[in-house]
Scaffold this active site. Structure first.
Site, short mmCIF file in Angstrom:
data_model
loop_
_atom_site.label_atom_id
_atom_site.label_comp_id
_atom_site.label_asym_id
_atom_site.label_seq_id
_atom_site.Cartn_x
_atom_site.Cartn_y
_atom_site.Cartn_z
N THR A 122 7.07 -0.15 51.16
CA THR A 122 7.68 -0.35 52.46
C THR A 122 6.99 -1.45 53.26
O THR A 122 5.78 -1.67 53.10
CB THR A 122 7.58 0.96 53.28
OG1 THR A 122 7.94 0.69 54.64
CG2 THR A 122 6.17 1.52 53.30
N TYR A 146 2.81 7.32 57.34
CA TYR A 146 3.79 6.96 56.31
C TYR A 146 3.39 5.65 55.63
O TYR A 146 3.29 5.57 54.40
CB TYR A 146 5.18 6.83 56.95
CG TYR A 146 6.18 6.17 56.04
CD1 TYR A 146 6.57 6.77 54.85
CD2 TYR A 146 6.73 4.92 56.37
CE1 TYR A 146 7.48 6.14 54.00
CE2 TYR A 146 7.64 4.29 55.53
CZ TYR A 146 8.00 4.90 54.35
OH TYR A 146 8.88 4.28 53.50
#
Ligand code: UDP
Length: 336
Positions: A122, A146
């Site tokens: 990501t 995250y």
């Protein structure tokens, strides 16, 4: 497996939004996807044409037997928790799910001869980059659990590649993935979705009373956060190309997956209103914890390494595909 048959690949998290689109693209390219998913957020209905093993990625016994049974050649790994704000509230869940279980899966795969890995990473690994568009060489400085959990897995992959001469990986750093398969068969179907385009479309459909805009005081042209939205079909194609590339010439690849230009939350909302023809209520509120102000990709490496020309680099088109999917999804629900 015949000479021309590229063989079977394990798609962990293949019942989810991105994993199901990638599975479909892999099958079109001739691979045989075998999906492993615990269905915690995935949808079994999205795995119609391939075997689905309903189990956890950390269930070593099941993973070993499916690797043997299907003669798995590579792992594509999508199984993860993906919500930034939730990761800030429940960090250990994110480290447990995204790091610890992935470690178990990687160990099982590696021990059983599966040493080609495409990993779903990501842009959150960059945090709030100083230089934009951000290139893969920028410092990794994630600002939420995250992003940190994904960065840790990238580090594990790098270390495995250094330790094992036949271990190779591609880490694909996604920017903001949106849209749906143009055949209308699969799309984002998670009922608790938190992503902007999905929520804006569900507001347009009347399923939510209003769309909340998180933060209007960012140092951007209109004060709202800017993201690089990339179509799910381009993302799916990039995975197939990355896997092909690892088989053609084994190496390690870290690639940004975005188009190289960003849109603000306000611009997305205006585009959703224009595409749907519906003027839904919008409510402005404070920033959402863990959100960086701007994330835009320098995607030249993916274009060069994978010979990629984006297919759907148009926000309106992405939103239109997502809109068609949302309407279909919710009309089906109304009939059930
Ligand atoms: N966003 C928003 N309202 C929403 C959902 C998202 O204003 O209901 C904003 C969010 O704060 C971020 C951008 O839209 O600035 C993109 O968020 P999303 O959750 O879609 O993806 P992320 O960038 O977090 O992966």
């Amino acid at each position: 497996m015949s000479q021309a048959d590229p063989g079977s690949v394990l798609v962990a998290g293949g019942a989810g939004y991105i994993g199901s689109h990638v599975s479909k693209a892999l099958a079109i390219a001739g691979y045989h996807p075998v999906v492993l998913d615990n269905l915690s957020t995935g949808n079994a209905a999205h795995v119609v044409d391939f075997p689905l093993i309903h189990a956890d990625i950390a269930d070593t016994g099941r993973v070993v037997s499916l690797i043997r049974e299907h003669k798995i050649r590579a792992l594509l790994h999508f199984a993860a928790s993906i919500q930034v704000e939730e990761s800030v509230r429940f960090p250990l869940d994110y480290y447990e799910n995204n790091v610890c279980r992935t470690l178990r899966l990687l160990r099982t795969c590696s021990k059983n001869g599966v040493r080609t890995v495409v990993f779903s990473s990501t842009a959150a690994v960059y945090g709030s980059p100083e230089k934009l568009p951000v290139s893969e060489d920028a410092a990794l400085n994630p600002i939420n659990p995250y992003g940190r959990s994904k960065m840790m897995v990238e580090m594990m992959l790098k270390d495995m590649a250094a330790a094992l001469p036949d271990f190779h990986f591609a880490a694909l750093r996604y920017f903001n993935v949106a849209g749906a398969d143009r055949g209308g068969r699969i799309g984002q179907s998670y009922p608790k979705a938190t992503h902007l385009i999905t929520l804006a479309l569900r507001t347009a459909l009347g399923l939510r009373p209003e769309l909340v805009i998180f933060g209007t005081d960012y140092a951007t042209a209109d004060g709202t956060a800017v993201r690089d939205y990339i179509d799910i079909e381009d993302i799916a194609f990039l995975h197939v190309r990355a896997l092909d590339a690892l088989f053609e010439r084994p190496r390690n690849l870290v690639l940004n997956c975005g188009y190289g230009h960003g849109f603000s939350v306000n611009e997305v909302v205006q585009t959703v209103k224009r595409v749907t023809g519906i003027d839904f209520p919008v409510h402005e509120t404070g920033r959402r914890p863990g959100d960086p102000p701007v994330l835009v990709a320098d995607s030249s490496r993916a274009k060069n390494e994978l010979n990629w020309t984006p297919m759907h680099d148009k926000l309106e088109e992405i939103i239109r595909a997502a809109w068609e999917w949302e309407r279909k999804l919710h009309s089906m629900k109304a009939i059930q």
